[in-house]
Design an enzyme around this catalytic site. Structure first.
Site, PDB file in Angstrom:
ATOM      1  N   ASN A  55      -2.807   1.916 -11.189  1.00  0.00           N
ATOM      2  CA  ASN A  55      -1.557   1.987 -10.062  1.00  0.00           C
ATOM      3  C   ASN A  55      -1.930   2.896  -8.773  1.00  0.00           C
ATOM      4  O   ASN A  55      -2.570   4.203  -9.315  1.00  0.00           O
ATOM      5  CB  ASN A  55      -0.261   2.441 -10.947  1.00  0.00           C
ATOM      6  CG  ASN A  55       0.389   1.307 -11.873  1.00  0.00           C
ATOM      7  OD1 ASN A  55      -0.081   0.357 -11.647  1.00  0.00           O
ATOM      8  ND2 ASN A  55       0.950   1.782 -12.921  1.00  0.00           N
TER       9      ASN A  55
ATOM     10  N   ARG B  45      -1.296  -4.183 -14.959  1.00  0.00           N
ATOM     11  CA  ARG B  45      -2.758  -3.242 -15.467  1.00  0.00           C
ATOM     12  C   ARG B  45      -3.214  -4.180 -16.580  1.00  0.00           C
ATOM     13  O   ARG B  45      -4.284  -4.562 -16.619  1.00  0.00           O
ATOM     14  CB  ARG B  45      -2.540  -1.991 -15.531  1.00  0.00           C
ATOM     15  CG  ARG B  45      -2.350  -1.261 -14.055  1.00  0.00           C
ATOM     16  CD  ARG B  45      -2.398   0.236 -14.238  1.00  0.00           C
ATOM     17  NE  ARG B  45      -1.183   0.480 -14.812  1.00  0.00           N
ATOM     18  CZ  ARG B  45      -0.704   1.636 -15.563  1.00  0.00           C
ATOM     19  NH1 ARG B  45      -1.859   2.504 -15.539  1.00  0.00           N
ATOM     20  NH2 ARG B  45       0.090   1.797 -16.382  1.00  0.00           N
TER      21      ARG B  45
END
Length: 91
Positions: free
Chosen positions: A36, A18
């Site tokens: 996620n 990320r």
């Protein structure tokens, strides 16, 4: 402007994916978000020029060190461009 929704599968959680996605988006002046998903994948929305979005998609296909990207699925989407790029909590 190009707006896409992306799902990245493989070993993409627990490897800084990320943060990598945010860094690549900021580098290419692409707005949106990344998070996620409970199934172990990573989901993102990207908005920017076609060339910039393509550059971020290419980076997501490589991923950061430690990641093993198996697939990147992207589809054109509609939405309102956001300011900046954020890391969101898990869906």
């Amino acid at each position: 402007m190009r707006f896409v929704r992306v799902i990245v599968r493989g070993r993409v959680q627990g490897v800084g994916f990320r943060w990598f996605a945010r860094s690549m988006a900021q580098e290419h002046d692409v707005s949106g978000w990344v998070r996620n998903r409970p199934d172990g994948s990573v989901e993102a929305e990207l908005c920017g020029t076609a060339d910039a979005v393509d550059a971020v998609l290419a980076a997501l296909r490589r991923g950061p060190a430690g990641a093993h990207v198996r697939t990147v699925e992207s589809e054109d989407a509609t939405g309102t461009p956001s300011a900046g790029f954020e890391i969101r909590p898990t869906d």
